[in-house]
Design an enzyme around this catalytic site. Structure first.
Site, short mmCIF file in Angstrom:
data_model
loop_
_atom_site.label_atom_id
_atom_site.label_comp_id
_atom_site.label_asym_id
_atom_site.label_seq_id
_atom_site.Cartn_x
_atom_site.Cartn_y
_atom_site.Cartn_z
N HIS A 161 0.84 -1.20 0.00
CA HIS A 161 0.00 0.00 0.00
C HIS A 161 0.87 1.25 0.00
O HIS A 161 2.05 1.19 0.37
CB HIS A 161 -0.92 0.03 1.22
CG HIS A 161 -2.15 -0.83 1.06
ND1 HIS A 161 -2.17 -2.15 1.43
CD2 HIS A 161 -3.38 -0.55 0.56
CE1 HIS A 161 -3.38 -2.65 1.16
NE2 HIS A 161 -4.12 -1.70 0.64
N LYS A 166 -0.68 5.05 4.33
CA LYS A 166 -1.62 4.14 5.00
C LYS A 166 -1.24 4.00 6.48
O LYS A 166 -0.08 3.80 6.82
CB LYS A 166 -1.63 2.78 4.30
CG LYS A 166 -2.68 1.84 4.88
CD LYS A 166 -3.02 0.70 3.94
CE LYS A 166 -3.96 -0.29 4.59
NZ LYS A 166 -5.27 0.29 4.93
#
Ligand SMILES: NC(=O)c1ccc[n+]([C@@H]2O[C@H](COP(=O)([O-])OP(=O)(O)OC[C@H]3O[C@@H](n4cnc5c(N)ncnc54)[C@H](OP(=O)(O)O)[C@@H]3O)[C@@H](O)[C@H]2O)c1
Length: 249
Positions: free
Chosen positions: A139, A143
């Site tokens: 990600h 995040k």
């Protein structure tokens, strides 16, 4: 379909774009702060024209929004995560008000079908001792949580179908991994919207299953699919149950 958006942040805006492109009408944008909202409050007036509400707000707001929607006799699709400890209370309210709720931590159609592929693959490969299995998720660097909620769900699905794996290891390992441990690795870098892999490996070969999200639009498509499905229904459903029903139709 006439839709009231509850929460007009990144996802609310994404749902609006996709909804308009599919010919739906947005009757309200309900958000306490957003400058482009139509109203700050979820009220009888703000949802009166809507056939369904789509809720992407914040964990601390979701329960009240769902219960209010139910009391206003509106069916609601909820993408907000982090409120599930209140699910039984919310379910009771929705059933009592004779309305409907669809909820999911991930409304991506591709991810939800990927869960099913991963389950079937794990069941197959687990029958052959030479195959090991691991997980990888990547990600963007902003995040906050790790592993992702989707990775945790995917891991649980794999473990449920691969009996040799019983423990999940997400840390760095400074020892050989035990055969019953499933190694789930999280990478945070760049701008990945979300990549999840399940990898089966043997002495002979490697089979990698990967879902790669391109944008948030996939979540919006799924939420709209659920909204189209839930109009006129009653009860509490997960997105997986909606997909099961659509596939049987
Ligand atoms: N299920 C899925 O597929 C999926 C996919 C993506 C995201 N999510 C989840 O969806 C939620 C929203 O994500 P996001 O990226 O859109 O977040 P975001 O950009 O922070 O948007 C949330 C919006 O909800 C508003 N809000 C706060 N309290 C509210 C209330 N009482 N009533 C109505 N609106 C309220 C916020 O307003 P202010 O900040 O202006 O107060 C903000 O505009 C998160 O829980 C996220 O984890 C789920």
């Amino acid at each position: 379909m006439k839709i009231a958006l509850i929460g007009y942040g990144k996802m609310g805006r994404e749902v609006e774009q996709v909804a308009l492109s599919k010919g739906h009408v947005i009757t309200a944008r309900i958000d306490p702060l957003s400058g482009e909202r139509t109203t700050p409050h979820l009220s009888p007036e703000s949802v009166s024209d809507a056939e369904v509400c789509i809720e992407f707000s914040q964990p601390q707001a979701a329960v009240e929004n769902i219960e209010k929607s139910a009391r206003l006799k509106k069916n609601v699709v909820v993408g907000t995560t982090g409120w599930y400890e209140h699910l039984s209370r919310v379910e009771a309210t929705v059933r009592q008000e004779n309305t409907a709720l669809v909820y999911a931590p991930n409304f991506s159609l591709g991810v939800n079908l990927f869960y099913r592929i991963a389950a079937a693959a794990a069941a197959l490969f687990s029958r052959f001792e030479d195959y090991d299995v691991s997980g990888l998720e990547m990600h963007h660097r902003k995040k906050l949580d790790s592993p992702s909620g989707t990775a945790k769900k995917l891991t649980q699905i794999v473990l449920d179908h691969f009996p040799r794996k019983r423990e999940v290891v997400t840390d760095c390992l400074n020892r050989p991994i035990r055969p019953d441990e499933f190694h789930l690795v999280s990478v945070r870098s760049g701008h990945f919207p979300g990549t999840h892999s399940v990898v089966f490996d043997s002495t002979a070969d490697t089979v990698e299953l990967t879902h790669t999200a391109r944008s948030r639009a996939g979540f919006a498509f799924g939420a709209l699919l659920a909204a189209e499905w839930v109009v006129g229904r009653k009860g509490v459903y997960t997105f997986d149950q909606v997909l099961e029903n659509l596939m049987q139709a």
